[in-house]
Design a protein around this motif. Structure first.
Motif, short mmCIF file in Angstrom:
data_model
loop_
_atom_site.label_atom_id
_atom_site.label_comp_id
_atom_site.label_asym_id
_atom_site.label_seq_id
_atom_site.Cartn_x
_atom_site.Cartn_y
_atom_site.Cartn_z
N ASN A 47 62.99 -21.34 9.25
CA ASN A 47 64.06 -20.50 10.08
C ASN A 47 64.26 -19.68 9.66
N ILE A 48 63.35 -19.15 9.18
CA ILE A 48 62.26 -17.65 8.18
C ILE A 48 61.94 -16.85 9.09
N GLY A 49 60.65 -17.77 9.23
CA GLY A 49 59.76 -17.45 10.27
C GLY A 49 60.16 -16.75 11.39
N ALA A 50 61.27 -17.75 12.38
CA ALA A 50 62.26 -17.03 12.97
C ALA A 50 63.51 -16.13 13.26
N THR A 51 63.82 -16.07 11.98
CA THR A 51 64.88 -14.48 11.80
C THR A 51 63.80 -13.74 11.55
N SER A 52 62.65 -13.66 11.38
CA SER A 52 62.12 -12.83 10.78
C SER A 52 61.26 -12.01 12.38
N GLN A 53 60.94 -12.65 13.28
CA GLN A 53 60.96 -12.08 14.75
C GLN A 53 61.41 -12.38 15.03
N PHE A 54 62.77 -12.78 15.55
CA PHE A 54 64.09 -11.87 15.78
C PHE A 54 64.56 -10.63 15.24
N VAL A 55 63.93 -10.50 14.21
CA VAL A 55 64.44 -9.12 13.98
C VAL A 55 62.97 -8.14 13.90
N ILE A 56 62.25 -8.28 14.19
CA ILE A 56 61.29 -7.38 14.05
C ILE A 56 60.33 -7.08 15.24
N THR A 57 60.78 -8.43 16.40
CA THR A 57 60.50 -7.72 17.56
C THR A 57 61.29 -7.13 18.33
N ILE A 64 60.54 -13.09 0.05
CA ILE A 64 61.20 -13.90 0.83
C ILE A 64 59.61 -14.68 1.25
N HIS A 65 58.34 -13.72 1.00
CA HIS A 65 57.54 -14.95 1.60
C HIS A 65 56.84 -15.73 0.58
N HIS A 66 57.38 -15.43 -1.08
CA HIS A 66 57.51 -16.42 -1.80
C HIS A 66 58.16 -17.37 -3.09
N SER A 67 58.87 -17.38 -1.71
CA SER A 67 60.35 -17.99 -1.87
C SER A 67 59.84 -19.52 -2.28
N LEU A 113 51.56 -24.47 4.96
CA LEU A 113 51.41 -24.02 6.11
C LEU A 113 52.12 -23.75 7.07
N SER A 114 53.50 -24.16 6.74
CA SER A 114 54.44 -23.79 6.75
C SER A 114 55.19 -22.68 5.85
N THR A 115 54.48 -22.51 4.98
CA THR A 115 54.85 -21.43 3.13
C THR A 115 54.55 -19.86 4.21
N ALA A 116 53.25 -20.17 5.50
CA ALA A 116 52.68 -19.27 5.61
C ALA A 116 53.64 -18.07 6.59
N LEU A 117 54.46 -18.99 7.42
CA LEU A 117 55.39 -18.30 8.28
C LEU A 117 57.04 -18.20 7.73
N ARG A 118 57.24 -18.11 6.50
CA ARG A 118 58.04 -16.92 5.65
C ARG A 118 57.94 -15.67 5.63
N GLN A 119 58.11 -14.99 6.30
CA GLN A 119 57.94 -13.85 6.74
C GLN A 119 59.11 -12.70 6.46
N SER A 120 58.97 -11.75 6.44
CA SER A 120 60.05 -10.40 5.73
C SER A 120 60.61 -10.52 7.20
N ALA A 121 61.85 -10.41 6.76
CA ALA A 121 62.76 -9.52 8.92
C ALA A 121 63.19 -7.86 8.20
N THR A 122 62.55 -7.92 6.80
CA THR A 122 63.32 -6.25 5.94
C THR A 122 61.66 -5.57 5.83
N GLY A 123 60.61 -5.92 6.12
CA GLY A 123 59.21 -5.07 5.63
C GLY A 123 59.04 -3.86 6.84
N PHE A 124 59.81 -3.73 7.80
CA PHE A 124 59.29 -3.50 9.46
C PHE A 124 59.52 -1.34 8.82
N VAL A 162 45.15 -19.99 5.31
CA VAL A 162 44.70 -19.69 3.47
C VAL A 162 46.31 -20.37 2.80
N HIS A 163 47.15 -21.38 3.58
CA HIS A 163 48.73 -21.97 3.12
C HIS A 163 48.55 -23.24 2.82
N THR A 164 47.41 -23.79 2.28
CA THR A 164 47.20 -25.58 2.13
C THR A 164 47.12 -25.79 0.97
#
Ligand SMILES: [Zn+2]
Ligand SMILES: [Zn+2]
Length: 356
Positions: free
Chosen positions: A40-50, A110-113, A119-130, A164-166
Protein backbone atom coordinates in the motif's frame (compact mmCIF):
# COMPACT_ATOMS: atom_id res chain seq x y z
CA UNK A 1 4.53 3.18 -21.53
CA UNK A 2 5.24 4.10 -17.93
CA UNK A 3 8.00 1.62 -16.94
CA UNK A 4 6.64 1.46 -13.39
CA UNK A 5 3.69 -0.42 -14.87
CA UNK A 6 6.08 -3.35 -15.32
CA UNK A 7 7.47 -3.02 -11.80
CA UNK A 8 4.12 -4.00 -10.24
CA UNK A 9 3.82 -7.54 -11.73
CA UNK A 10 7.57 -8.17 -11.60
CA UNK A 11 7.69 -7.23 -7.90
CA UNK A 12 4.68 -9.44 -7.12
CA UNK A 13 6.32 -12.33 -8.96
CA UNK A 14 9.58 -11.84 -7.04
CA UNK A 15 7.65 -11.74 -3.77
CA UNK A 16 5.89 -15.01 -4.72
CA UNK A 17 9.29 -16.64 -5.42
CA UNK A 18 10.70 -15.38 -2.11
CA UNK A 19 7.65 -16.71 -0.26
CA UNK A 20 8.05 -20.08 -1.97
CA UNK A 21 11.78 -20.35 -1.19
CA UNK A 22 11.20 -19.27 2.42
CA UNK A 23 8.46 -21.90 2.74
CA UNK A 24 10.79 -24.58 1.34
CA UNK A 25 13.49 -23.58 3.83
CA UNK A 26 11.00 -23.49 6.70
CA UNK A 27 11.67 -19.84 7.58
CA UNK A 28 9.16 -17.05 7.99
CA UNK A 29 10.20 -13.78 6.40
CA UNK A 30 6.76 -12.26 5.79
CA UNK A 31 3.95 -11.05 8.05
CA UNK A 32 0.72 -10.38 6.24
CA UNK A 33 -0.16 -6.99 7.75
CA UNK A 34 3.37 -5.71 7.28
CA UNK A 35 3.53 -6.85 3.65
CA UNK A 36 0.10 -5.46 2.77
CA UNK A 37 1.22 -2.16 4.31
CA UNK A 38 4.43 -2.25 2.24
CA UNK A 39 2.44 -2.76 -0.97
CA UNK A 40 0.00 0.00 0.00
CA UNK A 41 2.88 2.37 0.75
CA UNK A 42 4.45 1.53 -2.62
CA UNK A 43 1.19 2.23 -4.42
CA UNK A 44 0.67 5.48 -2.47
CA UNK A 45 4.08 6.73 -3.55
CA UNK A 46 3.36 5.92 -7.20
CA UNK A 47 0.02 7.76 -7.15
CA UNK A 48 1.80 10.86 -5.86
CA UNK A 49 5.13 10.62 -7.68
CA UNK A 50 3.58 10.07 -11.11
CA UNK A 51 2.15 13.57 -10.68
CA UNK A 52 5.06 15.06 -8.75
CA UNK A 53 7.65 13.92 -11.32
CA UNK A 54 6.82 16.93 -13.46
CA UNK A 55 8.80 19.08 -10.98
CA UNK A 56 12.04 17.14 -11.44
CA UNK A 57 11.48 16.70 -15.19
CA UNK A 58 10.79 20.41 -15.74
CA UNK A 59 13.67 21.59 -13.57
CA UNK A 60 16.11 19.12 -15.14
CA UNK A 61 15.04 20.13 -18.66
CA UNK A 62 15.30 23.83 -17.83
CA UNK A 63 18.85 23.52 -16.46
CA UNK A 64 19.91 21.18 -19.26
CA UNK A 65 18.70 23.54 -21.99
CA UNK A 66 20.22 26.66 -20.40
CA UNK A 67 23.49 25.33 -19.02
CA UNK A 68 24.13 21.80 -20.40
CA UNK A 69 27.88 21.82 -21.11
CA UNK A 70 28.41 18.79 -23.37
CA UNK A 71 26.58 16.84 -26.05
CA UNK A 72 26.57 13.10 -25.37
CA UNK A 73 26.27 10.35 -27.96
CA UNK A 74 23.39 8.22 -26.66
CA UNK A 75 24.29 5.46 -29.14
CA UNK A 76 27.55 4.99 -27.24
CA UNK A 77 27.11 2.55 -24.30
CA UNK A 78 29.84 4.42 -22.39
CA UNK A 79 27.52 7.43 -22.13
CA UNK A 80 24.99 5.28 -20.30
CA UNK A 81 27.56 3.59 -18.09
CA UNK A 82 29.08 6.92 -17.07
CA UNK A 83 25.65 8.43 -16.43
CA UNK A 84 24.68 5.44 -14.28
CA UNK A 85 27.85 5.61 -12.20
CA UNK A 86 27.48 9.37 -11.72
CA UNK A 87 23.77 9.01 -10.91
CA UNK A 88 24.62 6.39 -8.29
CA UNK A 89 27.24 8.70 -6.79
CA UNK A 90 24.66 11.48 -6.41
CA UNK A 91 22.13 8.94 -5.16
CA UNK A 92 24.58 8.13 -2.35
CA UNK A 93 24.43 11.79 -1.25
CA UNK A 94 20.64 12.05 -1.63
CA UNK A 95 20.32 8.95 0.50
CA UNK A 96 22.90 10.02 3.06
CA UNK A 97 21.23 13.41 3.44
CA UNK A 98 17.93 11.55 3.81
CA UNK A 99 19.38 9.88 6.92
CA UNK A 100 21.48 12.63 8.41
CA UNK A 101 19.22 15.71 8.08
CA UNK A 102 16.02 15.37 10.08
CA UNK A 103 13.78 17.19 7.57
CA UNK A 104 14.87 14.86 4.77
CA UNK A 105 14.69 11.86 7.11
CA UNK A 106 10.99 12.75 7.49
CA UNK A 107 10.64 11.84 3.82
CA UNK A 108 12.87 8.75 3.78
CA UNK A 109 11.89 7.20 7.13
CA UNK A 110 8.95 5.40 5.54
CA UNK A 111 11.38 3.16 3.64
CA UNK A 112 12.75 2.03 7.00
CA UNK A 113 9.43 1.81 8.82
CA UNK A 114 9.04 -1.96 8.39
CA UNK A 115 10.35 -4.17 11.16
CA UNK A 116 10.62 -7.00 8.63
CA UNK A 117 13.04 -7.29 5.74
CA UNK A 118 11.82 -8.88 2.55
CA UNK A 119 11.17 -7.95 -1.07
CA UNK A 120 7.96 -6.15 -0.15
CA UNK A 121 10.02 -3.81 2.08
CA UNK A 122 11.69 -2.50 -1.09
CA UNK A 123 8.33 -1.10 -2.19
CA UNK A 124 8.10 1.17 0.85
CA UNK A 125 9.05 4.25 -1.12
CA UNK A 126 8.45 7.80 0.01
CA UNK A 127 5.60 9.86 -1.43
CA UNK A 128 7.17 13.12 -0.26
CA UNK A 129 10.72 13.20 -1.62
CA UNK A 130 9.98 14.27 -5.19
CA UNK A 131 10.13 18.00 -4.52
CA UNK A 132 13.78 18.10 -3.35
CA UNK A 133 15.66 15.06 -4.65
CA UNK A 134 16.14 16.51 -8.15
CA UNK A 135 18.41 19.20 -6.68
CA UNK A 136 21.12 16.59 -6.04
CA UNK A 137 21.13 15.57 -9.71
CA UNK A 138 21.64 19.08 -11.12
CA UNK A 139 25.30 18.23 -11.99
CA UNK A 140 24.02 15.63 -14.48
CA UNK A 141 21.97 18.33 -16.23
CA UNK A 142 24.96 20.71 -16.13
CA UNK A 143 27.10 18.01 -17.74
CA UNK A 144 24.49 17.83 -20.50
CA UNK A 145 23.17 14.27 -20.06
CA UNK A 146 19.87 14.11 -21.96
CA UNK A 147 16.63 13.83 -19.98
CA UNK A 148 15.94 10.33 -21.28
CA UNK A 149 19.36 9.17 -20.04
CA UNK A 150 18.75 10.74 -16.62
CA UNK A 151 15.32 9.11 -16.32
CA UNK A 152 16.53 5.72 -17.56
CA UNK A 153 19.54 5.47 -15.24
CA UNK A 154 17.36 6.69 -12.34
CA UNK A 155 14.92 3.89 -13.09
CA UNK A 156 17.71 1.29 -13.33
CA UNK A 157 19.19 2.51 -10.02
CA UNK A 158 15.82 2.18 -8.29
CA UNK A 159 14.89 -1.19 -9.78
CA UNK A 160 18.32 -2.66 -8.94
CA UNK A 161 17.58 -1.99 -5.30
CA UNK A 162 14.52 -4.24 -5.17
CA UNK A 163 16.36 -7.58 -5.07
CA UNK A 164 18.71 -6.55 -2.23
CA UNK A 165 15.78 -6.54 0.21
CA UNK A 166 15.90 -10.18 1.19
CA UNK A 167 17.08 -12.31 4.08
CA UNK A 168 17.35 -15.39 1.91
CA UNK A 169 20.60 -14.50 0.14
CA UNK A 170 23.80 -14.72 2.19
CA UNK A 171 27.09 -12.95 1.62
CA UNK A 172 28.21 -12.80 -1.98
CA UNK A 173 32.00 -12.98 -1.78
CA UNK A 174 33.94 -10.44 -3.80
CA UNK A 175 30.72 -8.69 -4.94
CA UNK A 176 30.45 -7.31 -1.40
CA UNK A 177 33.49 -5.17 -2.16
CA UNK A 178 31.85 -2.95 -4.73
CA UNK A 179 28.13 -3.72 -5.02
CA UNK A 180 25.12 -3.13 -2.82
CA UNK A 181 24.05 -6.65 -1.86
CA UNK A 182 21.35 -8.19 0.36
CA UNK A 183 23.94 -8.60 3.12
CA UNK A 184 25.19 -5.02 3.24
CA UNK A 185 21.69 -3.62 2.65
CA UNK A 186 20.39 -5.63 5.63
CA UNK A 187 22.84 -3.61 7.70
CA UNK A 188 21.39 -0.41 6.22
CA UNK A 189 17.92 -1.40 7.50
CA UNK A 190 19.15 -2.32 10.98
CA UNK A 191 18.67 -0.35 14.16
CA UNK A 192 21.52 -2.04 16.05
CA UNK A 193 24.20 0.46 17.04
CA UNK A 194 26.65 -0.81 14.42
CA UNK A 195 24.06 -0.44 11.63
CA UNK A 196 23.09 3.21 12.16
CA UNK A 197 23.98 5.57 9.29
CA UNK A 198 25.75 2.89 7.28
CA UNK A 199 25.63 1.58 3.68
CA UNK A 200 23.87 4.34 1.75
CA UNK A 201 24.83 3.10 -1.74
CA UNK A 202 22.25 2.41 -4.44
CA UNK A 203 24.05 0.02 -6.82
CA UNK A 204 27.69 0.49 -5.79
CA UNK A 205 28.96 0.17 -2.23
CA UNK A 206 32.28 1.78 -3.18
CA UNK A 207 30.93 5.22 -2.21
CA UNK A 208 30.40 3.96 1.35
CA UNK A 209 33.93 2.60 1.43
CA UNK A 210 35.28 5.91 0.08
CA UNK A 211 33.39 8.12 2.52
CA UNK A 212 33.66 5.93 5.63
CA UNK A 213 30.05 4.78 5.93
CA UNK A 214 30.51 1.09 5.11
CA UNK A 215 29.76 -1.69 7.59
CA UNK A 216 29.75 -5.44 7.06
CA UNK A 217 26.97 -7.60 8.40
CA UNK A 218 27.98 -9.30 11.65
CA UNK A 219 27.29 -12.99 12.09
CA UNK A 220 27.59 -12.46 15.85
CA UNK A 221 24.78 -9.89 16.08
CA UNK A 222 21.59 -10.49 14.08
CA UNK A 223 20.21 -7.33 12.50
CA UNK A 224 17.06 -5.94 14.16
CA UNK A 225 15.11 -4.20 11.40
CA UNK A 226 13.26 -0.91 11.79
CA UNK A 227 13.88 2.51 13.31
CA UNK A 228 14.49 3.78 16.83
CA UNK A 229 11.32 5.92 16.76
CA UNK A 230 8.95 3.22 15.43
CA UNK A 231 6.00 4.16 13.27
CA UNK A 232 3.56 1.77 14.98
CA UNK A 233 0.99 2.16 12.25
CA UNK A 234 -0.26 0.26 9.21
CA UNK A 235 -1.43 3.51 7.63
CA UNK A 236 0.52 4.54 4.48
CA UNK A 237 -0.65 8.15 4.68
CA UNK A 238 0.29 8.53 8.33
CA UNK A 239 3.58 6.79 7.59
CA UNK A 240 4.38 9.50 5.03
CA UNK A 241 3.55 12.46 7.26
CA UNK A 242 4.27 11.13 10.75
CA UNK A 243 7.87 12.35 11.04
CA UNK A 244 7.02 15.82 9.69
CA UNK A 245 4.49 16.07 12.52
CA UNK A 246 7.13 14.96 15.04
CA UNK A 247 9.50 17.67 13.75
CA UNK A 248 6.77 20.29 14.00
CA UNK A 249 6.03 19.25 17.59
CA UNK A 250 9.74 19.32 18.45
CA UNK A 251 10.12 22.81 16.93
CA UNK A 252 7.16 24.10 18.92
CA UNK A 253 8.27 22.64 22.23
CA UNK A 254 12.00 23.44 21.98
CA UNK A 255 13.03 26.90 23.22
CA UNK A 256 15.50 29.07 21.26
CA UNK A 257 15.85 29.70 17.54
CA UNK A 258 19.11 27.83 17.22
CA UNK A 259 17.62 24.75 18.84
CA UNK A 260 14.48 25.03 16.69
CA UNK A 261 16.63 25.06 13.55
CA UNK A 262 18.59 22.08 14.85
CA UNK A 263 15.30 20.16 15.28
CA UNK A 264 14.80 20.52 11.53
CA UNK A 265 18.30 20.34 10.09
CA UNK A 266 20.41 18.31 12.53
CA UNK A 267 20.41 14.52 12.50
CA UNK A 268 17.29 12.63 13.63
CA UNK A 269 18.89 11.70 16.97
CA UNK A 270 19.87 15.28 17.88
CA UNK A 271 18.64 16.53 21.25
CA UNK A 272 18.98 19.94 22.90
CA UNK A 273 21.57 20.30 25.66
CA UNK A 274 20.28 18.96 28.95
CA UNK A 275 17.64 16.66 27.42
CA UNK A 276 17.27 13.19 28.92
CA UNK A 277 19.51 10.86 26.90
CA UNK A 278 17.70 8.30 24.74
CA UNK A 279 17.65 4.81 26.29
CA UNK A 280 20.30 2.35 25.17
CA UNK A 281 19.12 0.03 22.38
CA UNK A 282 19.16 -3.63 23.42
CA UNK A 283 18.58 -5.85 20.35
CA UNK A 284 17.37 -8.84 22.37
CA UNK A 285 14.64 -6.74 24.00
CA UNK A 286 13.14 -5.38 20.82
CA UNK A 287 9.51 -6.31 20.15
CA UNK A 288 8.04 -5.94 16.69
CA UNK A 289 4.86 -3.93 16.26
CA UNK A 290 1.66 -5.91 15.79
CA UNK A 291 -2.06 -5.44 16.30
CA UNK A 292 -4.80 -8.04 16.65
CA UNK A 293 -7.06 -8.49 13.63
CA UNK A 294 -9.90 -10.97 13.01
CA UNK A 295 -9.43 -13.28 9.96
CA UNK A 296 -12.02 -11.38 7.93
CA UNK A 297 -10.00 -8.20 8.37
CA UNK A 298 -7.00 -9.93 6.84
CA UNK A 299 -9.20 -10.71 3.82
CA UNK A 300 -10.37 -7.09 3.68
CA UNK A 301 -6.71 -6.08 3.75
CA UNK A 302 -5.75 -8.47 0.96
CA UNK A 303 -8.70 -7.57 -1.26
CA UNK A 304 -8.27 -3.82 -0.75
CA UNK A 305 -4.56 -4.17 -1.51
CA UNK A 306 -5.29 -6.07 -4.75
CA UNK A 307 -7.95 -3.52 -5.70
CA UNK A 308 -5.54 -0.65 -5.06
CA UNK A 309 -2.88 -2.28 -7.24
CA UNK A 310 -5.38 -2.80 -10.08
CA UNK A 311 -6.40 0.87 -9.96
CA UNK A 312 -2.71 1.83 -9.82
CA UNK A 313 -1.95 -0.22 -12.96
CA UNK A 314 -4.85 1.46 -14.75
CA UNK A 315 -3.65 4.86 -13.56
CA UNK A 316 -0.05 4.24 -14.67
CA UNK A 317 -1.30 3.04 -18.06
CA UNK A 318 -3.57 5.99 -18.81
CA UNK A 319 -2.20 8.86 -16.72
CA UNK A 320 -0.28 10.41 -19.62
CA UNK A 321 -3.51 10.92 -21.54
CA UNK A 322 -5.59 12.09 -18.60
CA UNK A 323 -5.94 15.77 -17.88
CA UNK A 324 -4.58 17.20 -14.64
CA UNK A 325 -8.07 17.24 -13.07
CA UNK A 326 -8.87 13.52 -13.55
CA UNK A 327 -5.29 12.56 -12.56
CA UNK A 328 -5.55 14.55 -9.35
CA UNK A 329 -9.01 13.11 -8.65
CA UNK A 330 -7.83 9.49 -9.05
CA UNK A 331 -4.70 10.09 -6.96
CA UNK A 332 -6.67 11.88 -4.22
CA UNK A 333 -9.29 9.10 -4.22
CA UNK A 334 -6.53 6.49 -3.89
CA UNK A 335 -4.90 8.32 -0.97
CA UNK A 336 -8.26 8.58 0.80
CA UNK A 337 -8.83 4.87 0.17
CA UNK A 338 -5.46 3.93 1.70
CA UNK A 339 -6.05 6.25 4.62
CA UNK A 340 -9.40 4.60 5.41
CA UNK A 341 -7.92 1.08 5.06
CA UNK A 342 -5.12 2.17 7.41
CA UNK A 343 -7.69 3.44 9.94
CA UNK A 344 -9.61 0.17 9.73
CA UNK A 345 -6.55 -1.93 10.60
CA UNK A 346 -6.14 -0.05 13.84
CA UNK A 347 -9.80 0.50 14.69
CA UNK A 348 -10.32 -0.46 18.39
CA UNK A 349 -13.60 -2.17 17.44
CA UNK A 350 -11.92 -4.38 14.87
CA UNK A 351 -9.06 -5.19 17.22
CA UNK A 352 -11.62 -6.10 19.88
CA UNK A 353 -13.39 -8.39 17.40
CA UNK A 354 -10.15 -10.36 17.09
CA UNK A 355 -10.45 -11.42 20.72
CA UNK A 356 -14.11 -12.52 20.52
ZN1 LIG B 1 17.87 4.49 3.81
ZN1 LIG C 1 16.20 -0.43 1.47
Amino acid sequence: MNPFLLVVPVSLLMIAVELFVAHRRGVQVYRLKDSITSLNIGATSQFVITLGAFISVSMYTLILEKFGAFVWDTANPLTWVLALVLYDFFYYWVHRTGHEVNFFWASHVIHHSSEEFNLSTALRQSATGFYFKWVFYIPLALLGFPLKVFLAVGFIDLVYQIWVHTRLVGRLGFLEWFLVTPSNHRVHHGQNDYCLDKNYGGIFSVWDRMFGTYADERASEPVVYGVRKPLHSWNPIWGNVNHYVLIWQAVRSTPGWRNKLMCVFAGPSWQPAGATPLPEFVPAQFERFDTPAPPWMLWVGLISCALGLLVLCYYLAVQKNLGTGPSLAIAAGALLFYFVVGLLWQSPRIQKAAHV
